[in-house]
Design an enzyme around this catalytic site. Structure first.
Site, short mmCIF file in Angstrom:
data_model
loop_
_atom_site.label_atom_id
_atom_site.label_comp_id
_atom_site.label_asym_id
_atom_site.label_seq_id
_atom_site.Cartn_x
_atom_site.Cartn_y
_atom_site.Cartn_z
N ASP A 13 0.89 -1.17 0.00
CA ASP A 13 0.00 0.00 0.00
C ASP A 13 0.93 1.22 0.00
OD1 ASP A 13 -2.22 1.74 0.54
OD2 ASP A 13 -1.46 1.82 2.59
N ASP A 15 -0.32 5.15 0.77
CA ASP A 15 -0.67 6.22 1.71
C ASP A 15 -0.69 5.73 3.15
OD1 ASP A 15 -2.60 7.09 -0.96
OD2 ASP A 15 -1.16 8.50 -0.12
O1 LIG Z 1 -8.04 10.80 5.32
C1 LIG Z 1 -8.15 10.10 4.31
N1 LIG Z 1 -7.20 9.20 3.95
C2 LIG Z 1 -7.29 8.41 2.83
C3 LIG Z 1 -8.41 8.52 2.03
C4 LIG Z 1 -8.57 7.67 0.79
O2 LIG Z 1 -7.74 6.50 0.88
C5 LIG Z 1 -6.87 6.44 -0.27
C6 LIG Z 1 -5.51 5.91 0.15
O3 LIG Z 1 -5.70 4.56 0.37
P1 LIG Z 1 -4.45 3.54 0.25
O4 LIG Z 1 -3.55 3.83 1.44
O5 LIG Z 1 -5.09 2.18 0.31
O6 LIG Z 1 -3.78 3.81 -1.07
C7 LIG Z 1 -6.77 7.84 -0.81
O7 LIG Z 1 -6.55 7.81 -2.21
C8 LIG Z 1 -8.14 8.45 -0.47
O8 LIG Z 1 -9.05 8.15 -1.51
C9 LIG Z 1 -9.41 9.45 2.38
O9 LIG Z 1 -10.41 9.59 1.65
N2 LIG Z 1 -9.26 10.21 3.50
MG LIG Z 2 -2.87 3.27 3.17
#
Ligand SMILES: O=c1[nH]cc([C@@H]2O[C@H](COP(=O)(O)O)[C@@H](O)[C@H]2O)c(=O)[nH]1
Ligand SMILES: [Mg+2]
Length: 230
Positions: A13, A15
């Site tokens: 992943d 973020d």
């Molecule tokens: O505070 C938040 N964090 C993350 C997201 C969402 O989660 C996604 C990141 O998820 P991942 O770590 O699975 O890539 C972002 O693209 C966003 O759409 C969100 O809406 N709000």
């Molecule tokens: Mg994430």
């Protein structure tokens, strides 16, 4: 030391796991919500983490009764993202782990719910070299094959299929920070190492195969992967 089932491929992943973009999402969303006198709570954030961008917009609008369409909300957050995302930092232990697996020829890929535009904002200024180590990248919000966002398994099943040697789900290990991401990995039949935000309710981390405070604590040999040299 308890060991788990050995794996041969690793899906990351992005973020909150590789980059500190979760704290940046919180700032960006709160800046938008200030105009509507609303508070972005960690509880609501936990619900959204891992969603595709359009799913996030729809959910936050209905949960907070915002007088906006999803397009308007995404326009407002996009302005914030353009200011905030270019200066992201790599999370502790992430660079060492990615470089280590790459050096030992362990197939690794990126599986993020972000769109490719959002990825480029977060990575292009400082982190292109690190992200070039992935065999390939799947962007959940921009990929026709990823029908449903996390907590559905789609992104991890699609990612596993994209490795040239087509591993079975059980051969893949997922690294995630989000509750929805852990659910998605488990639904895909994969083991998952979770590095949650410290505020995450402990009972929401129970589905993870292994929970760590930081990637610095990870021992690759637990999953049959090459141990760190030092
Ligand atoms: O505070 C938040 N964090 C993350 C997201 C969402 O989660 C996604 C990141 O998820 P991942 O770590 O699975 O890539 C972002 O693209 C966003 O759409 C969100 O809406 N709000
Ligand atoms: Mg994430």
């Amino acid at each position: 030391m308890t060991t788990f089932k050995p794996v041969t491929h690793v899906l990351f992943d992005m973020d909150g796991l590789i980059l500190n973009t979760e704290e940046l999402y919180t700032v960006a969303y709160q800046n938008v919500l200030n105009d509507y006198g609303k508070t972005y709570t960690f509880e609501l954030k936990t619900k959204l983490m891992g969603f595709q961008s359009h799913e996030s917009a729809k959910t936050i609008i209905s949960e907070l009764n915002l007088p906006l369409t999803p397009e308007e909300f995404n326009e407002a957050t996009k302005k914030q993202f353009e200011l905030i995302f270019p200066d992201t930092q790599v999370m502790p232990g992430a660079k060492r782990l990615i470089e280590h697996l790459h050096k030992h020829n362990v197939p690794i890929a990126l599986a993020t719910s972000s769109s490719i535009e959002s990825y480029e904002l977060k990575v292009n200024k400082h982190h292109q070299e690190l992200f070039s180590l992935f065999q390939y990248k799947t962007f959940g919000s921009s990929d026709a094959e990823v029908q449903r966002g996390k907590p559905y398994p789609d992104i991890f099943l699609v990612s596993a299929k994209r490795f040239p040697d087509k591993p079975q789900p059980h051969q893949c290990l997922v690294f995630e920070d989000a509750v929805n991401g852990v659910k998605a990995a488990r639904a895909a039949g994969m083991q998952v190492v979770m590095v949650p935000d410290p505020r995450t309710d402990k009972c929401l981390t129970a589905e993870a195969t292994l929970v760590l405070n930081s990637l610095e604590e990870f021992k690759p040999e637990l999953f049959g992967l090459p141990p760190f040299d030092n």
